[in-house]
Design an enzyme around this catalytic site. Structure first.
Site, PDB file in Angstrom:
ATOM      1  N   GLU A   9      97.667  38.041  46.784  1.00 53.68           N
ATOM      2  CA  GLU A   9      97.473  37.181  47.968  1.00 53.68           C
ATOM      3  C   GLU A   9      96.008  36.941  48.320  1.00 53.68           C
ATOM      4  O   GLU A   9      95.582  37.108  49.458  1.00 53.68           O
ATOM      5  CB  GLU A   9      98.244  37.795  49.154  1.00 53.68           C
ATOM      6  CG  GLU A   9      99.720  37.970  48.852  1.00 53.68           C
ATOM      7  CD  GLU A   9     100.519  38.573  49.994  1.00 53.68           C
ATOM      8  OE1 GLU A   9      99.968  38.735  51.097  1.00 53.68           O
ATOM      9  OE2 GLU A   9     101.707  38.887  49.777  1.00 53.68           O
ATOM     10  N   GLU A  13     109.198  38.740  43.760  1.00 56.22           N
ATOM     11  CA  GLU A  13     109.653  39.314  45.041  1.00 56.22           C
ATOM     12  C   GLU A  13     110.765  38.469  45.669  1.00 56.22           C
ATOM     13  O   GLU A  13     110.801  38.221  46.847  1.00 56.22           O
ATOM     14  CB  GLU A  13     108.471  39.431  46.018  1.00 56.22           C
ATOM     15  CG  GLU A  13     107.298  40.222  45.482  1.00 56.22           C
ATOM     16  CD  GLU A  13     106.167  40.385  46.485  1.00 56.22           C
ATOM     17  OE1 GLU A  13     106.388  40.117  47.688  1.00 56.22           O
ATOM     18  OE2 GLU A  13     105.054  40.772  46.093  1.00 56.22           O
TER      19      GLU A  13
HETATM   20  O1  G3I Z   1     107.634  55.070  55.360  1.00 55.46           O
HETATM   21  C1  G3I Z   1     107.014  54.986  56.665  1.00 55.46           C
HETATM   22  C2  G3I Z   1     107.825  55.773  57.675  1.00 55.46           C
HETATM   23  O2  G3I Z   1     107.776  57.155  57.327  1.00 55.46           O
HETATM   24  C3  G3I Z   1     107.236  55.550  59.069  1.00 55.46           C
HETATM   25  O3  G3I Z   1     108.057  56.217  60.037  1.00 55.46           O
HETATM   26  C4  G3I Z   1     107.239  54.046  59.368  1.00 55.46           C
HETATM   27  C5  G3I Z   1     106.687  53.718  60.732  1.00 55.46           C
HETATM   28  O4  G3I Z   1     105.279  53.928  60.706  1.00 55.46           O
HETATM   29  O5  G3I Z   1     106.405  53.372  58.377  1.00 55.46           O
HETATM   30  C6  G3I Z   1     106.977  53.528  57.087  1.00 55.46           C
HETATM   31  O6  G3I Z   1     106.164  52.864  56.150  1.00 55.46           O
HETATM   32  C7  G3I Z   1     106.270  51.441  56.237  1.00 55.46           C
HETATM   33  C8  G3I Z   1     106.748  50.929  54.880  1.00 55.46           C
HETATM   34  O7  G3I Z   1     106.788  49.481  54.870  1.00 55.46           O
HETATM   35  C9  G3I Z   1     108.138  51.450  54.536  1.00 55.46           C
HETATM   36  O8  G3I Z   1     109.080  50.880  55.432  1.00 55.46           O
HETATM   37  C10 G3I Z   1     104.871  50.884  56.519  1.00 55.46           C
HETATM   38  O9  G3I Z   1     104.479  51.275  57.808  1.00 55.46           O
HETATM   39  C11 G3I Z   1     104.914  49.353  56.431  1.00 55.46           C
HETATM   40  O10 G3I Z   1     103.583  48.848  56.512  1.00 55.46           O
HETATM   41  C12 G3I Z   1     105.487  48.926  55.075  1.00 55.46           C
HETATM   42  O11 G3I Z   1     105.633  47.511  55.095  1.00 55.46           O
HETATM   43  C13 G3I Z   1     105.701  46.913  53.776  1.00 55.46           C
HETATM   44  C14 G3I Z   1     104.610  45.840  53.695  1.00 55.46           C
HETATM   45  O12 G3I Z   1     104.698  45.115  52.456  1.00 55.46           O
HETATM   46  C15 G3I Z   1     103.233  46.488  53.759  1.00 55.46           C
HETATM   47  O13 G3I Z   1     103.071  47.365  52.690  1.00 55.46           O
HETATM   48  C16 G3I Z   1     107.071  46.267  53.594  1.00 55.46           C
HETATM   49  O14 G3I Z   1     108.064  47.296  53.542  1.00 55.46           O
HETATM   50  C17 G3I Z   1     107.082  45.477  52.301  1.00 55.46           C
HETATM   51  O15 G3I Z   1     108.327  44.802  52.119  1.00 55.46           O
HETATM   52  C18 G3I Z   1     105.960  44.436  52.294  1.00 55.46           C
HETATM   53  O16 G3I Z   1     105.975  43.827  51.036  1.00 55.46           O
HETATM   54  C19 G3I Z   1     105.088  42.692  50.886  1.00 55.46           C
HETATM   55  C20 G3I Z   1     104.479  42.753  49.491  1.00 55.46           C
HETATM   56  O17 G3I Z   1     103.782  43.975  49.309  1.00 55.46           O
HETATM   57  C21 G3I Z   1     103.583  41.552  49.240  1.00 55.46           C
HETATM   58  N1  G3I Z   1     104.322  40.298  49.438  1.00 55.46           N
HETATM   59  C22 G3I Z   1     104.964  40.198  50.772  1.00 55.46           C
HETATM   60  C23 G3I Z   1     105.896  41.376  50.999  1.00 55.46           C
HETATM   61  C24 G3I Z   1     106.642  41.256  52.315  1.00 55.46           C
HETATM   62  O18 G3I Z   1     105.722  41.308  53.381  1.00 55.46           O
END
Ligand code: G3I
Length: 366
Positions: free
Chosen positions: A156, A273
């Site tokens: 991105e 994705e």
């Molecule tokens: O696992 C922790 C959990 O222990 C904690 O209680 C909770 C609250 O703080 O956070 C959890 O981690 C989260 C993780 O997802 C798992 O659910 C992170 O905070 C959160 O930032 C993370 O979000 C992910 C995001 O990327 C950022 O990494 C999304 O699941 C994921 O689907 C999203 O994926 C992105 C791709 O990398 C790039 N393309 C777009 C796509 C969707 O946004």
């Protein structure tokens, strides 16, 4: 003229029709990984470490996938939380699950503007030292050297809305620290770190018939043409394909032309994705499922219709776990009444939805 069918031939005819219908049923239910294998394609999904404990879900993942990608475990905030601490435990658990089931792995992602721990920006502000980026790439790729099918090296980097002359994302710690060179720096470090892994540039909103997606496609092609001209070691483009069924329109000819332009640059591509946001769709779930399946079939028929296509990964496999329903990351797509988005091939109960059958038919009925 009457046909007197002997008892024996009646039974054999009946048996044959039962076998045929069972065979049809088995063909109809052939897992996606089996269909992909037969076409030398990859089909898989993103998984998170805390899903490994959900055995029925992971059984479905293993049944359908011949490749996995870490949804979060190999991002900077997970894998490199402090300057001198790497954390591979979660990512290794997913890697072990995959290797035990003869699944390939792809790494996501080595350089992204998002989810960088605060220490990264602080160090870059002290001194814009390329080794902050290259040391990370060498360490993380080195840990999986020889085990990764591919890596999303840079994720991105485009954002034409921000007005950069080449449509690049200005609001990026990497762009601010090194200018556009950070992309080349990352790819050269990645090639050196694991010469056998395919190196991807990965981005979103490249698929649909809109001015925004058109601008992003143009910026991506310009970026990739520049990288190729400078002999930057890029092998493929990751087309994220987070579609929005009721907020955008899909045009096969436009998407096919974009894929052809990628091929003309000598690059492969992968749908990295895939999911479909169903927000703003009809309240009737069966109608929504059918419409998402129809869009999926139209999309996959184009995406899979080229020898440059390496395969498809969905961003999750079941509506049980989808960022589209996440209150933070999915805030633009989640249903206000809290119902789960139905953007993935399996429903909450791991039942195959019309979308699964659409992907199955696009992969080929075996
Ligand atoms: O696992 C922790 C959990 O222990 C904690 O209680 C909770 C609250 O703080 O956070 C959890 O981690 C989260 C993780 O997802 C798992 O659910 C992170 O905070 C959160 O930032 C993370 O979000 C992910 C995001 O990327 C950022 O990494 C999304 O699941 C994921 O689907 C999203 O994926 C992105 C791709 O990398 C790039 N393309 C777009 C796509 C969707 O946004």
């Amino acid at each position: 003229m009457t046909f007197l069918m002997s008892r024996r031939s009646f039974i054999s005819a009946a048996a044959a029709s039962v076998l045929a219908s069972v065979a049809r049923a088995e063909v109809a239910e052939t897992p996606l990984r089996v269909r992909a294998d037969k076409r030398d394609l990859l089909f898989g999904c993103a998984v998170q470490q805390d899903q490994l404990h959900d055995l029925p879900f992971m059984q479905a993942v293993a049944r359908e996938s011949n490749i996995l990608v870490h949804e979060t475990a190999l991002k900077w905030d997970d894998v490199h939380p402090e300057p001198d601490r790497y954390h591979f435990f979660d990512a290794d658990a997913i890697a072990v699950f995959a290797s035990q089931r003869n699944m390939k792995l792809r790494g996501h992602t080595l350089c992204w503007y998002a989810v960088n721990p605060p220490w990264v920006e602080a160090k870059l502000a002290e001194k814009a030292d390329e080794r902050i980026l290259t040391d990370h790439i060498e360490r993380v790729m080195g840990h999986y050297r020889g085990r990764m099918h591919s890596w999303d090296v840079v994720n991105e980097a485009l954002e034409p809305k921000e007005g950069h002359p080449e449509g690049l994302r200005k609001d990026s710690i990497w762009q601010k620290a090194f200018g556009t060179r950070y992309i080349e720096i990352a790819f050269h470090a990645a090639r050196q770190a694991d010469p056998n892994a395919l190196l991807f540039y990965n981005d979103y909103f490249l698929e649909m018939d809109s001015a925004e997606h058109s601008a992003r496609r143009a910026a991506l092609l310009r970026l990739c043409e520049t990288l190729r001209r400078k002999n930057v070691p890029i092998d493929a483009v990751g087309i994220q394909s987070h579609l929005q069924a009721y907020r955008q329109t899909y045009n096969e000819k436009i998407f096919a032309a974009f894929l052809s332009d990628i091929r003309s640059l000598g690059l492969k591509y992968m749908i990295t994705e895939y999911d479909v946001a169903d927000i703003d769709g009809p309240a009737d779930i069966n109608k929504r499922d059918a419409e998402l399946a129809s869009l999926t079939r139209r999309f996959m028929d184009v995406a899979l219709d080229s020898s440059s296509c390496l395969g498809v990964l969905t961003w999750g496999l079941s509506d049980r776990y989808s960022w589209l329903s996440d209150p933070i990351w999915g805030s633009d797509y989640r249903w206000p009444d809290g119902q789960l988005s139905r953007g993935l091939p399996l429903d909450w109960n791991l039942k195959r939805k019309p979308m699964w059958y659409a992907i199955a038919r696009a992969l080929g009925s075996y």
